[in-house]
Design an enzyme around this catalytic site. Structure first.
Site, PDB file in Angstrom:
ATOM      1  N   HIS A  37      32.577 -17.503 -14.599  1.00 31.20           N
ATOM      2  CA  HIS A  37      32.199 -18.361 -15.737  1.00 31.20           C
ATOM      3  C   HIS A  37      30.992 -19.237 -15.353  1.00 31.20           C
ATOM      4  O   HIS A  37      30.090 -19.447 -16.171  1.00 31.20           O
ATOM      5  CB  HIS A  37      33.358 -19.295 -16.109  1.00 31.20           C
ATOM      6  CG  HIS A  37      34.586 -18.593 -16.582  1.00 31.20           C
ATOM      7  ND1 HIS A  37      35.762 -18.575 -15.861  1.00 31.20           N
ATOM      8  CD2 HIS A  37      34.826 -17.886 -17.714  1.00 31.20           C
ATOM      9  CE1 HIS A  37      36.674 -17.897 -16.534  1.00 31.20           C
ATOM     10  NE2 HIS A  37      36.141 -17.465 -17.646  1.00 31.20           N
ATOM     11  N   SER A 185      38.353 -12.899 -12.067  1.00 26.22           N
ATOM     12  CA  SER A 185      39.028 -12.949 -13.361  1.00 26.22           C
ATOM     13  C   SER A 185      40.055 -14.067 -13.294  1.00 26.22           C
ATOM     14  O   SER A 185      40.650 -14.305 -12.236  1.00 26.22           O
ATOM     15  CB  SER A 185      39.741 -11.610 -13.616  1.00 26.22           C
ATOM     16  OG  SER A 185      40.769 -11.775 -14.581  1.00 26.22           O
TER      17      SER A 185
END
Ligand code: PAF
Length: 290
Positions: A37, A185
């Site tokens: 992210h 993830s």
């Protein structure tokens, strides 16, 4: 950084930014933020100001037997990380704010959403495109950033934006991997002990495809056989699918041509993981990004 919980206030802020000709960037997330992210946020910050990061664990993209309740929620750590990165706005609406009583609409990208992840997770992409279109409507970003790990998701969102004439550009950023190759993830926190070790087999299998292509192999059946040989050496890994597909149609191809993807999904213990490699023409050869 300002944290915003209501749609009305979020709309007001980005409306004012656009009125001042500022370039609004959006990074949609479900939180439990990690370096993947952060790479999207840094990409957004290079091109946009202000940058909005949305954090919403979208119930509509989880199937009835999936991990909505267990999905990691780390709001305070996420907020601190976003603050440290210099993000302008965190948009963190409640489920009631996003889906009030009487909400009736769904967005479906037909065809592209039925294959691969869509076949294994019915309704998943309908939930994703519905929430992403809502986020696009609320924030109205000029650029929106997604990770290539979710390659099918990114392809669907690009199609939705084109089909619905949205005024944004979908930017797809490279996969960020752990030292052993596991694609980052939020769900990796589920991987404990031996499962965590075994999960590195996914990226190893993609690296073998890359090596075979470098040796001149172009036949996708043979490339996928090489990939499966690696995965079968790891008994904790149960392959769901592995396909080599055209970048636009997501249909399988018999031999490499144009831009394509190796897409795979597997369960490692109880944890479902996806991964992929991007294959792009490079002169007479192909460049493979794992
Ligand atoms: O990739 C994700 O984290 C989610 O699918 C997204 C795009 C934020 C929509 O909920």
């Amino acid at each position: 950084m300002e944290t915003i919980h209501t749609i009305e206030w979020m709309k007001q802020i980005t409306h004012e930014a656009r009125a001042q000709d500022r370039i609004v960037g959006l990074v949609p997330t479900m939180g439990a933020l990690h370096e993947g992210h952060f790479s999207l946020i840094r990409a957004a910050q290079r091109e946009c100001a202000p940058v909005v990061v949305s954090l919403f664990v979208n119930p509509k993209q989880f199937g009835p037997s999936e991990d909505l309740n267990q999905y990691p929620r780390t709001l305070e750590a996420d907020r601190a990380a976003l603050e440290a990165l210099g993000v302008d706005y965190l948009f963190a609406p409640s489920p009631q704010e996003m889906y009030p009583p009487g909400f009736h609409t769904a967005v479906v990208v037909e065809g592209l959403s039925d294959r691969l992840e869509g076949r294994s997770r019915p309704g998943h992409f309908r939930g994703v495109t519905t929430v992403v279109l809502k986020l696009f409507g609320i924030v109205q970003p000029r650029f929106a950033y997604f990770g290539r790990k979710d390659a099918q998701q990114a392809r669907l969102i690009r199609q939705m934006s084109a089909d619905l004439n949205l005024d944004n550009r979908v930017v797809v950023c490279p996969i960020v991997r752990a030292a052993d190759g596991l694609a980052l993830s939020s769900r990796n926190v589920y991987l404990k002990g031996e499962d965590r070790r075994a999960s590195a087999a996914l990226s190893r299998s993609l690296a073998v495809v890359r090596d075979e292509i470098a040796r001149g192999e172009r036949d996708t059946a043979r490339l996928l056989a090489a990939l499966r040989r690696i995965l079968t050496t790891e008994p904790r890994v149960a392959l769901d699918y592995a396909e080599i597909v055209d970048n636009e149609t997501l249909e399988p191809i018999a031999s490499l041509r144009g831009t394509c993807y190796v897409l795979l999904a597997a369960k490692v213990g109880d944890t479902r993981l996806i991964d992929n490699a991007l294959i792009e023409p490079d002169g007479a050869n192909f460049k493979v990004s794992v």
